[in-house]
Design a protein around this motif. Structure first.
Motif, PDB file in Angstrom:
ATOM      1  N   SER A  20      -5.755  41.503 116.087  1.00 14.60           N
ATOM      2  CA  SER A  20      -6.106  40.647 114.948  1.00 14.60           C
ATOM      3  C   SER A  20      -6.421  41.441 113.684  1.00 14.60           C
ATOM      4  CB  SER A  20      -7.313  39.779 115.298  1.00 14.60           C
ATOM      5  OG  SER A  20      -8.475  40.583 115.409  1.00 14.60           O
ATOM      6  N   GLY A  21      -6.751  42.698 113.843  1.00 19.46           N
ATOM      7  CA  GLY A  21      -7.191  43.480 112.695  1.00 19.46           C
ATOM      8  C   GLY A  21      -8.681  43.361 112.443  1.00 19.46           C
ATOM      9  N   GLY A  22      -9.359  42.540 113.233  1.00 12.71           N
ATOM     10  CA  GLY A  22     -10.801  42.385 113.134  1.00 12.71           C
ATOM     11  C   GLY A  22     -11.202  40.929 112.990  1.00 12.71           C
ATOM     12  N   MET A  23     -12.395  40.627 113.456  1.00  9.62           N
ATOM     13  CA  MET A  23     -12.934  39.263 113.365  1.00  9.62           C
ATOM     14  C   MET A  23     -14.426  39.284 113.624  1.00  9.62           C
ATOM     15  SD  MET A  23     -11.477  37.586 116.968  1.00  9.62           S
ATOM     16  CE  MET A  23      -9.837  37.496 116.379  1.00  9.62           C
ATOM     17  N   SER A  24     -15.065  38.172 113.360  1.00 10.83           N
ATOM     18  CA  SER A  24     -16.504  38.053 113.596  1.00 10.83           C
ATOM     19  C   SER A  24     -16.766  37.798 115.082  1.00 10.83           C
ATOM     20  CB  SER A  24     -17.092  36.907 112.769  1.00 10.83           C
ATOM     21  OG  SER A  24     -16.634  35.667 113.285  1.00 10.83           O
ATOM     22  N   ARG A  25     -18.015  37.912 115.494  1.00 11.65           N
ATOM     23  CA  ARG A  25     -18.395  37.622 116.876  1.00 11.65           C
ATOM     24  C   ARG A  25     -18.107  36.164 117.234  1.00 11.65           C
ATOM     25  NH1 ARG A  25     -21.897  41.315 115.034  1.00 11.65           N
ATOM     26  NH2 ARG A  25     -22.432  43.078 116.362  1.00 11.65           N
ATOM     27  N   VAL A  26     -18.366  35.264 116.289  1.00 13.99           N
ATOM     28  CA  VAL A  26     -18.119  33.840 116.534  1.00 13.99           C
ATOM     29  C   VAL A  26     -16.626  33.598 116.764  1.00 13.99           C
ATOM     30  CG1 VAL A  26     -18.207  31.542 115.488  1.00 13.99           C
ATOM     31  CG2 VAL A  26     -20.158  33.081 115.274  1.00 13.99           C
ATOM     32  N   GLU A  27     -15.780  34.189 115.917  1.00 18.49           N
ATOM     33  CA  GLU A  27     -14.328  34.051 116.082  1.00 18.49           C
ATOM     34  C   GLU A  27     -13.863  34.669 117.391  1.00 18.49           C
ATOM     35  OE1 GLU A  27     -12.901  34.259 111.422  1.00 18.49           O
ATOM     36  OE2 GLU A  27     -13.465  36.119 112.458  1.00 18.49           O
TER      37      GLU A  27
END
Length: 110
Positions: A20-27
């Motif tokens: 994904s290239g990065g995301m939040s904990r919620v995502e």
């Protein structure tokens, strides 16, 4: 540090963050279909092992700003050796993000 010491959920999280290239904990929790407490615990371990990095939280509207997690590309490397025609091999070194750090075609006599 060995990646094969990680459990299945942590490996899934690393794979998702890389793709994904990065995301939040919620995502990440939503994508992996894990509860938020589980994701908080597993990302804490990945942060402790320096396999992921956390960007400064950025406000996206109402509520607490979410910190973006992403792969630490410098946390590990892999070596790829691939046989080519004519007694040659391709040797590559890749970082954890899959970016090529070194590449060379070598001749050998077998």
């Amino acid at each position: 540090m060995r990646l094969f010491d990680l459990d299945y959920s942590k490996l899934r999280a690393l794979k998702m963050l890389r793709r994904s290239g990065g995301m939040s904990r919620v995502e990440l929790a939503d994508t992996l279909r894990l509860n938020k407490a589980t994701v908080t615990a597993l990302t804490a371990d990945l942060l402790r092992r320096n396999l992921i990095i956390e960007a400064a939280p950025q406000a996206t509207g109402r509520g607490r700003p979410r910190a973006r997690l992403s792969i630490n590309p410098d946390a590990a490397s892999a070596i790829s050796i691939y046989p080519l025609a004519g007694e040659r091999v391709s040797v590559d070194i890749l970082n954890l993000q899959g970016e090529r750090l070194f590449s060379r075609i070598l001749a050998f006599s077998g």
